[in-house]
Design an enzyme around this catalytic site. Sequence first.
Site, PDB file in Angstrom:
ATOM      1  N   ALA A  37       0.810  -1.214   0.000  1.00 55.74           N
ATOM      2  CA  ALA A  37       0.000   0.000   0.000  1.00 55.74           C
ATOM      3  C   ALA A  37       0.846   1.268   0.000  1.00 55.74           C
ATOM      4  O   ALA A  37       0.408   2.319  -0.461  1.00 55.74           O
ATOM      5  CB  ALA A  37      -0.940   0.000   1.202  1.00 55.74           C
ATOM      6  N   HIS A 534       6.528  -2.535  19.368  1.00 57.46           N
ATOM      7  CA  HIS A 534       6.763  -3.970  19.252  1.00 57.46           C
ATOM      8  C   HIS A 534       5.454  -4.759  19.236  1.00 57.46           C
ATOM      9  O   HIS A 534       5.417  -5.920  19.641  1.00 57.46           O
ATOM     10  CB  HIS A 534       7.621  -4.461  20.421  1.00 57.46           C
ATOM     11  CG  HIS A 534       8.950  -3.795  20.528  1.00 57.46           C
ATOM     12  ND1 HIS A 534       9.721  -3.838  21.683  1.00 57.46           N
ATOM     13  CD2 HIS A 534       9.665  -3.058  19.633  1.00 57.46           C
ATOM     14  CE1 HIS A 534      10.842  -3.149  21.481  1.00 57.46           C
ATOM     15  NE2 HIS A 534      10.829  -2.670  20.251  1.00 57.46           N
TER      16      HIS A 534
END
Length: 596
Positions: A37, A534
């Site tokens: 994208a 994370h």
Amino acid sequence: MAFSSPDYIIVGGGTSGLVVANRLSEKSDVQVLVLEAGNDLSADPRVTIPALFTSLMGSDADWQYKSISQPGLGGRSIQEPQGKALGGSSAINAQAFIAPAQADIDAWAKLGNPGWDWAGLAPFYKRSYTLIPPSNQATLEHLGIDWIDDEYRGTSGPLKVTFPGVIENPLCKAWIDAFRGLDKATNADPFSGKSIGGYSNTATVDPETKTRSYSYSAYGAPASERPNVKILTHAKTLRIIFTKTNSGTVEATGVQVLIEGNIETFTPNKEVILAAGVFNTPKLLELSGIGDGKLLEHHGIPVHVDLPGVGENLQDHLMTGMSYEVIDGVITGDPLLRQEPEALALAQKLYVEQKAGPFTIGGMQSHAFMPTPNAAELLDQLPQSLKPEDKEYYDIVRSILEKPDGSSAGWLMFLAQANLHEHGSSFVGSKLLPENFASLACVQSHPFSRGTTHISSADIDAVPSIDPRYFSHPADLEIMARHVQSLDTQLRPSKPLAAFFKPDGKRNHPDAFHIGDLDGAKKYILDTAVTAYHSCGSAAMLPREKGGVVDPRLVVYGTENLRVVDASIFPLIPRGNIMSSVYAVAEKAADIIKGR
């Protein structure tokens, strides 16, 4: 269009997607299509120059997601950066290349995933990278690099990894000397999976070119030169099309993609592989009719597979840091962050002419895996599990934390001020003080808290509802506060580091003067903690009855030919920065798909 019916369609040209594309296309008769994208930013200096990563979060290279209001953080909403470019988050992160622990990965197998223990995954860490240590003995001694073990060292992988610490900066050596003085220097090569203590960490920087080494440069660019690979950018995947099979499952028979204003459909000859990231992978599953049936029906989406685990099990590390004013004469990155013209000009000159100077260094050079003293005693005083279905997860996390080499937090040093608590688009904040600083930070290793990420609408452009539920388990704040307190009362006053901090120097936040007290440390964390970027686990590799989304072959339950290969599949978050584990999982995924 060519490649309208490739063998494999990979949705997401990020960290994991490009690894898989590269490995699958090693066979010349296999056609691979990658749909990304974002843009190709491989020539953008913000990506290629290691120090400029701070300008990428919140930019066009970032999906710019944020969490819903977090009660555990006083109602704050936290930015949740995710890379939106070829290379994904490996193109915008701070480049730290940190190892998990053996116990972390062994826990994946214990949760119901045969073959996904340390023995089964460790070879794929080595396969992904080449560690190139400094050739100069003085640099090795300055950074305390005496622990490299060739048994665990990657020597032939595409990713280039080296040590970003430089001999010109005395703080790098002071970090090592401080841990040696505290008898807490690393006891083993971190990639042995058995290390604890402080060391100079590695980073994904090519030591020859002094540029970021990441998924696109290492895997994507070489793959794109093959005639059997097509990588499309600005290709927004709208949904996966499914057809029911005679066995009652569904088969992915098409992928709808928006390209230059036109909707095109690509048909896989073999498989669709999701590598869209921790937030966009569950989003695409739900938009395509795979997820909690009640949620999908609420948004008017036909249900192909009722799979309640989609978007659940979201895990992340919180981090916070304290910036301490350094003595005069110590070089830090502050003048660059303040964009002082003279400092920028000098840094650019050094980088262009000598491939040297502050532009060559990313986020951190100094790291430590740290345990919680008396972890069992502390946890005995706190609630065990908030819900019965969390008990197995709680027990496994606790077993890791109670090990002598179990890390409950990472400590790190960042050679500049970092106002993480500011809600601007920059990693370091916008209200920068005029003095120079070094920051000591704390990052969770194994939080007990887990959250969710789900679609907020059937509209592809609607942002997902991200709820990490930070500090929803009380043990997380108690553990993190003790680490913050220890940073200020044990590490900072140690002679090697204390020599570089002004005794009455400034700090980055008024509360930072009170973190030596446990309650003060808790207040500081609640006021300042942010994500460490994370996030993982939102399409977990677990048995279906335990809320799993993919099986040990990474196939989505209820489907024939749809897999997930990114950080979404992590059943339990490993310690440290998760990038190395994303690469390892993608390497193993490619082998699984090849049928090895």
